[in-house]
Write a protein that holds these residues in place. Structure first.
Motif, PDB file in Angstrom:
ATOM      1  N   GLN A   9       0.808  -1.152   0.042  1.00  0.00           N
ATOM      2  CA  GLN A   9      -0.110  -0.030  -0.203  1.00  0.00           C
ATOM      3  C   GLN A   9       0.583   1.274   0.291  1.00  0.00           C
ATOM      4  OE1 GLN A   9      -2.637  -0.150   3.323  1.00  0.00           O
ATOM      5  NE2 GLN A   9      -3.790  -1.984   2.540  1.00  0.00           N
ATOM      6  N   ASP A  10       2.137   1.340  -0.068  1.00  0.00           N
ATOM      7  CA  ASP A  10       3.537   1.995  -0.233  1.00  0.00           C
ATOM      8  C   ASP A  10       3.808   2.493  -0.849  1.00  0.00           C
ATOM      9  OD1 ASP A  10       4.139   4.560   0.328  1.00  0.00           O
ATOM     10  OD2 ASP A  10       4.676   3.923   2.923  1.00  0.00           O
ATOM     11  N   VAL A  11       5.032   2.872  -1.881  1.00  0.00           N
ATOM     12  CA  VAL A  11       5.832   3.348  -2.634  1.00  0.00           C
ATOM     13  C   VAL A  11       7.308   2.294  -2.161  1.00  0.00           C
ATOM     14  CG1 VAL A  11       4.839   5.206  -4.252  1.00  0.00           C
ATOM     15  CG2 VAL A  11       6.682   5.448  -1.856  1.00  0.00           C
ATOM     16  N   MET A  12       7.869   2.153  -2.577  1.00  0.00           N
ATOM     17  CA  MET A  12       9.594   2.013  -1.995  1.00  0.00           C
ATOM     18  C   MET A  12      10.706   2.965  -1.555  1.00  0.00           C
ATOM     19  SD  MET A  12       9.878  -0.888  -2.942  1.00  0.00           S
ATOM     20  CE  MET A  12      11.021  -2.027  -3.083  1.00  0.00           C
ATOM     21  N   ARG A  13      10.984   2.434  -0.752  1.00  0.00           N
ATOM     22  CA  ARG A  13      11.595   3.920   0.373  1.00  0.00           C
ATOM     23  C   ARG A  13      13.122   3.165   0.265  1.00  0.00           C
ATOM     24  NH1 ARG A  13       8.210   8.154   1.335  1.00  0.00           N
ATOM     25  NH2 ARG A  13       5.848   7.138   1.928  1.00  0.00           N
ATOM     26  N   CYS A  14      13.401   4.315   0.681  1.00  0.00           N
ATOM     27  CA  CYS A  14      15.130   3.858   0.847  1.00  0.00           C
ATOM     28  C   CYS A  14      15.708   3.034   1.646  1.00  0.00           C
ATOM     29  CB  CYS A  14      15.931   5.496   0.923  1.00  0.00           C
ATOM     30  SG  CYS A  14      17.996   5.648   0.941  1.00  0.00           S
ATOM     31  N   ASP A  15      16.672   2.391   1.173  1.00  0.00           N
ATOM     32  CA  ASP A  15      17.262   1.502   2.171  1.00  0.00           C
ATOM     33  C   ASP A  15      18.208   1.643   3.635  1.00  0.00           C
ATOM     34  OD1 ASP A  15      15.641  -0.739   1.162  1.00  0.00           O
ATOM     35  OD2 ASP A  15      17.813  -1.462  -0.296  1.00  0.00           O
ATOM     36  N   LEU A  16      18.273   2.723   2.867  1.00  0.00           N
ATOM     37  CA  LEU A  16      19.577   3.860   4.615  1.00  0.00           C
ATOM     38  C   LEU A  16      18.523   4.806   4.756  1.00  0.00           C
ATOM     39  CD1 LEU A  16      21.716   2.703   2.176  1.00  0.00           C
ATOM     40  CD2 LEU A  16      22.797   5.155   3.038  1.00  0.00           C
ATOM     41  N   CYS A  17      17.654   5.389   5.004  1.00  0.00           N
ATOM     42  CA  CYS A  17      17.129   6.485   5.482  1.00  0.00           C
ATOM     43  C   CYS A  17      16.115   5.900   5.527  1.00  0.00           C
ATOM     44  CB  CYS A  17      17.122   7.823   4.718  1.00  0.00           C
ATOM     45  SG  CYS A  17      16.027   8.001   3.146  1.00  0.00           S
ATOM     46  N   GLU A  18      14.531   4.962   5.242  1.00  0.00           N
ATOM     47  CA  GLU A  18      13.988   4.587   5.562  1.00  0.00           C
ATOM     48  C   GLU A  18      12.405   5.179   4.824  1.00  0.00           C
ATOM     49  OE1 GLU A  18      14.355   2.220   9.192  1.00  0.00           O
ATOM     50  OE2 GLU A  18      15.507   0.558   8.457  1.00  0.00           O
ATOM     51  N   THR A  19      12.946   6.149   4.734  1.00  0.00           N
ATOM     52  CA  THR A  19      11.842   7.606   4.848  1.00  0.00           C
ATOM     53  C   THR A  19      11.282   8.682   2.924  1.00  0.00           C
ATOM     54  OG1 THR A  19      13.449   9.211   4.911  1.00  0.00           O
ATOM     55  CG2 THR A  19      12.053   8.353   6.967  1.00  0.00           C
ATOM     56  N   ALA A  20      12.678   8.728   2.528  1.00  0.00           N
ATOM     57  CA  ALA A  20      12.536   8.844   1.394  1.00  0.00           C
ATOM     58  C   ALA A  20      12.687   8.058   0.076  1.00  0.00           C
ATOM     59  CB  ALA A  20      13.602   9.205   0.577  1.00  0.00           C
TER      60      ALA A  20
END
Length: 563
Positions: A9-20
């Motif tokens: 239900q969400d877009v893929m997030r950055c593996d480092l910051c986990e937000t962008a």
């Protein structure tokens, strides 16, 4: 809680910051990154040559496996001898000296082509075959449910018939009891009336005597003449014998009288199914299609012949049949037209005893009195086998082009089956493992023979009232002696034998005007009746149509009995 980086239900997030949101991808480390975190990822491990690409292009660059022997090296080559990926350092070492080294991308392409072909085979042939198997098994389950329901209905109906007959029998027995009781009561009542009359007469006598004793009239006294001696003769003692009801033994006999169920078998055939293919291989062409027996066999056509009595039939093709009767001439008929196409007369002037057709389409016949087995090629008769001290009976051509011949000794005391390749004897089948004869003796008897699809040898032993089946080595597998109840409740009287593509064994039963169908293990399956009268010889064409001889009617019936 659901991981926001992987939630559907969400877009893929950055593996480092986990937000962008993910925008980039490191093909070296297989890490998803936002643009702001690319620099941080580079500085985290400067020893690696990080390859940063757009996230949407992450699968376009080959992902080379890491070398298990040299850290930080990627395997871009492949050693064919060792069958492992190797790096440049591995290739330079002595470990792979002289080995054939390929680019791993070449191996990858070949491997993908291979698994693509395997995927195609799974999709195009194997998966549809399993779907067909599922459909076939489901169909069998459905048919099994129906047939077991029909079986239960038949048993229930038979039970109701029995109840009606038993009720009739009970009423009849009770009526007989009432009639017996009435007869005996009448006898006893009549006897009682006679005794009571005697008592009345005695009372009268006593009264007369009393009057005389009280009287002084001499005439009256002299007139009294009591017949005491007559009354001393007592009446007969009537002792009625009661009928005795003796009930039949229910447990011991009722099952046999009511009817029995044959045993069941579930066979497992290792090669029962075949992979579907669009190309016809010899193996696929020879594999049998699974067929079901019809509940109601159907007569397709009737061929009328010109014999006194007709005995045997053999299929030359799906359009033509050879016949043999009580004359010296064997006749070829058109199945569809019913017309006579050809006639062959024996050289000896004796009637032929049995006929068969070889794989190449040549007619073969046995000549009992001439002691020969003969083949007809281009309308010329050639003697293949000439016997000494034995006479031939039945004959069949096998899948390997051998001839199987049943025969009886001159005195009729011995019978046997002999396999011939041309005129050369290859095998003799005569005794079981205990040394007992497999087949009945007798000079003039019929022993027709056929080879089953599983290579069993099946003999229709008329004198023994049995079908005798041995394996290819001549070891006894079973004897089939008929099934009850039979259509006319007469003893089993086999007169002809054949087999079909399902390895069913079919044999005529002259006494019961029917054909028995049994499986390759001797289990009874069903009867074919179809208006048959005195059925004798029979054969099967390539489409599993059954041809049955009606002996005295001089007819051959073509019957469809499988789906």
């Amino acid at each position: 809680m659901m991981d926001p980086r992987t939630s559907a239900q969400d877009v893929m997030r950055c593996d480092l910051c986990e937000t962008a949101m993910v925008q980039m991808h490191c093909d070296t480390c297989l890490v998803n990154l936002c643009k702001a975190c690319v620099g941080e990822h580079f500085s985290a491990d400067l020893s690696k040559p990080h390859k940063i690409i757009d996230f949407k292009d992450r699968k376009s660059t080959p992902l080379y496996p890491g070398c298990t022997f040299h850290d930080k090296e990627r395997c871009e080559m492949f050693c064919k001898q060792c069958h492992i990926p190797v790096c440049i350092t591995c290739v330079a070492s002595d470990q792979h000296l002289g080995h054939k080294i390929l680019k791993i991308m070449q191996v990858l392409v070949e491997k993908k082509e291979k698994i693509a072909k395997e995927k195609n085979e799974l999709n195009e042939t194997i998966f549809p075959t399993y779907q067909d198997i599922v459909s076939d098994v489901q169909n069998r389950i459905s048919q099994l449910e129906k047939k077991y329901g029909d079986l239960s209905t038949a048993i229930t109906k038979h039970g109701e018939d029995w109840h009606r007959e038993i009720d009739k029998l009970v009423q009849k027995l009770k009526a007989d009891v009432e009639e017996m009781k009435t007869t005996q009561l009448h006898t006893l009542q009549k006897h009682l009336d006679e005794v009571n009359k005697k008592i009345s007469d005695i009372n009268n006598e006593i009264s007369s005597i009393d009057a005389a004793l009280d009287s002084n009239d001499i005439s009256t006294v002299l007139s009294v003449m009591p017949d005491v001696d007559e009354y001393k003769k007592l009446p007969q003692n009537i002792l009625p014998s009661l009928p005795k009801f003796t009930p039949g033994r229910i447990q011991a006999e009722l099952c046999k009288l009511f009817g029995t169920l044959s045993s069941i078998s579930v066979r497992s055939e290792e090669h029962g199914y075949r992979i579907k293919t669009t190309q016809k291989s010899p193996e696929a062409a020879s594999s049998p299609v699974i067929k079901q027996l019809l509940d109601e066999p159907q007569t397709v056509t009737t061929i009328h012949t010109e014999y006194g009595n007709l005995y045997n039939v053999a299929c030359l093709s799906d359009e033509e049949i050879w016949t043999r009767g009580d004359i010296t001439t064997m006749k070829l008929y058109s199945i569809n037209q019913g017309s006579l196409l050809k006639s062959i007369t024996t050289n000896s002037g004796y009637n032929p005893w049995d006929i068969t057709v070889t794989n190449s389409g040549d007619l073969v016949y046995t000549d009992f009195w001439d002691r020969t087995v003969n083949i007809v090629k281009n309308e010329e008769i050639q003697t293949v086998i000439r016997l000494q001290n034995w006479k031939p009976l039945g004959v069949c051509s096998t899948s390997s082009d051998d001839l199987l011949v049943t025969m009886v000794s001159d005195g009729g005391k011995q019978s046997k089956v002999v396999r011939y390749s041309g005129s050369k004897k290859k095998q003799t089948i005569q005794f079981d493992e205990q040394g007992h004869p497999l087949y009945s003796s007798g000079i003039l008897n019929h022993k027709y023979i056929i080879e089953n699809r599983n290579l069993d040898i099946c003999v229709d032993d008329n004198r023994a009232t049995a079908v005798v089946v041995v394996n290819p080595a001549g070891k006894l597998r079973f004897r089939y002696t008929g099934h009850t109840p039979a259509p006319k409740n007469q003893p089993f009287n086999p007169r002809g034998i054949t087999t079909d593509s399902q390895s069913h064994i079919l044999t005529t039963d002259e006494n019961n005007d029917c054909v028995h169908i049994i499986d390759q293990d001797g289990q009874f399956l069903r009867y074919i009746v179809c208006g048959l009268s005195e059925p004798w010889g029979l054969c099967i064409d390539t489409n599993d149509n059954l041809f049955v001889v009606k002996c005295r009617n001089r007819q051959v019936k073509k019957i469809k009995y499988q789906q």
